[in-house]
Design an enzyme around this catalytic site. Structure first.
Site, short mmCIF file in Angstrom:
data_model
loop_
_atom_site.label_atom_id
_atom_site.label_comp_id
_atom_site.label_asym_id
_atom_site.label_seq_id
_atom_site.Cartn_x
_atom_site.Cartn_y
_atom_site.Cartn_z
N GLU A 1 0.83 -1.21 0.00
CA GLU A 1 0.00 0.00 0.00
C GLU A 1 0.86 1.26 0.00
O GLU A 1 0.54 2.23 -0.66
CB GLU A 1 -0.96 0.03 1.20
CG GLU A 1 -2.05 -1.04 1.18
CD GLU A 1 -2.96 -0.95 -0.03
OE1 GLU A 1 -2.96 0.09 -0.72
OE2 GLU A 1 -3.67 -1.93 -0.31
N TYR B 1 -6.89 5.46 4.32
CA TYR B 1 -7.00 4.41 3.31
C TYR B 1 -6.13 3.20 3.67
O TYR B 1 -6.60 2.06 3.69
CB TYR B 1 -6.61 4.97 1.92
CG TYR B 1 -6.38 3.85 0.96
CD1 TYR B 1 -7.46 3.13 0.45
CD2 TYR B 1 -5.09 3.45 0.62
CE1 TYR B 1 -7.27 2.05 -0.38
CE2 TYR B 1 -4.88 2.36 -0.21
CZ TYR B 1 -5.98 1.67 -0.71
OH TYR B 1 -5.77 0.59 -1.50
N ASP C 1 -10.47 4.93 -1.77
CA ASP C 1 -9.37 5.44 -2.59
C ASP C 1 -9.97 6.09 -3.84
O ASP C 1 -11.20 6.24 -3.93
CB ASP C 1 -8.38 4.31 -2.95
CG ASP C 1 -8.97 3.32 -3.95
OD1 ASP C 1 -10.19 3.33 -4.16
OD2 ASP C 1 -8.17 2.56 -4.54
#
Ligand code: SF4
Length: 331
Positions: free
Chosen positions: A16, A99, A117
């Site tokens: 991520e 997120y 997102d």
């Protein structure tokens, strides 16, 4: 993609962070390299910062690499190498926003927390016809609330992955596949010809220009480089000595260099054309000036260090500088 279906919070977090502001094709080799070099978080925590920056080189937005390293050290020291397992605790980690915390919490720990997102925002804005700008604090909350209402509480990880994939593959920014889309009967954007307009963006970030004039100063065996410090772009990366100007340096190179080096004992061998690179809201204008010092051996410059040319490849440079040094056959 190797992180699909991943349950290990360390690998989810790694992917991520790498994929923030980075395309999948660009981020994938970095993810694999980090995973191979640091298979567990302890290895990353114990790595030298220069080594981490070197591995990150070319990916840009280097604060991510610094935060990655700092967070790895924090988890290793304060959490016995184990990731916190709730959204709220994850959010306290450096470099982990809503997120990323939602992604780790739902994918690794099955927490009922919706991810929001760019893909999710696009799908929600189009299906529900949300015409308020998505980049204001208030509407971010509204999108998060809606996403949370829609989540499948029994399968939060599957739901999160599905809506992100749907936004990436079907409801794409350009030419969404509306004919094949299961929502095409109810989608407000499709039925009111609003696809181009949604999601709506309000803030237009002002672009600032920065002019970086780099000096290539070297002997046969050594070169002058410096480490960037301060809270600025490329912090902790290396660069050539640099004169930053508020306007393009079109002439008067010798004067500017003499002032910067506090000496006139040099000649300018050449200077490159300007090369521009966009970095989010900044436009960086690079120029390279080759400087021949009369006496390199006894010269010193505050903040800079002389390093052996043969060890130059060990240092992490911003991409454009790296390419320039490569062009000069210095690696
Ligand atoms: S109909 Fe088109 S715009 Fe609407 S959700 Fe489906 S792909 Fe997106």
């Amino acid at each position: 993609m190797p992180w699909k279906g991943e349950k290990n919070p360390y690998y989810i977090w790694l992917s991520e962070i790498i994929l923030q502001q980075t395309r999948v094709e660009q981020g994938l080799p970095y993810f694999l390299r980090f995973k191979k070099k640091y298979p567990i978080i302890k290895h990353l925590a114990n790595a030298k910062e220069d080594e981490v920056m070197k591995l990150w080189q070319g990916l840009g937005y280097y604060s991510r690499a610094r935060n990655l390293h700092e967070t790895a050290k924090n988890i290793n020291q304060n959490f016995k190498g184990k990731f916190p397992n709730t959204f709220d605790e994850l959010k306290k980690l450096k470099g982990v926003g809503d997120y990323t915390a939602a992604a780790i919490a739902s994918f690794a720990f099955g927490e009922n927390k919706a991810v929001v997102d760019g893909n999710v925002i696009r799908v929600l804005a189009r299906v529900f016809g949300i015409e308020t700008a998505f980049d204001t604090t208030e509407s971010k909350k509204r999108f998060a609330q809606l996403a949370q209402e829609l989540i499948d509480k029994k399968k939060p990880a599957t739901y999160n992955q599905a809506i992100m994939d749907f936004g990436g593959v079907v409801c794409s920014p350009k030419n969404p596949k509306c004919d094949e889309c299961p929502f095409n009967k109810i989608c407000v954007a499709k039925n009111h010809e609003l696809i181009e307009q949604l999601p709506y963006r309000e803030k237009r970030t002002k672009i600032t220009n920065r002019y970086c004039n780099y000096l290539l100063i070297k002997s046969d065996k050594e070169i002058l480089i410096q480490k960037r410090t301060g809270n600025d772009i490329w912090k902790n990366l290396y660069e050539l000595p640099m004169i930053e100007t508020t306007k393009p340096l079109k002439k008067g190179f010798a004067e500017a260099v003499a002032k910067y080096l506090s000496t006139k004992q040099f000649s300018i061998e050449s200077h490159s054309k300007e090369i521009a690179q966009m970095l989010s809201h900044r436009k960086i204008h690079f120029r390279f000036i080759e400087v021949e010092l009369k006496d390199f051996k006894s010269f010193s410059l505050q903040g800079a260090q002389k390093v052996k040319l043969k060890s130059l490849a060990k240092f992490a440079f911003p991409k454009t500088l790296h390419l320039y040094l490569e062009q000069k056959s210095l690696f």
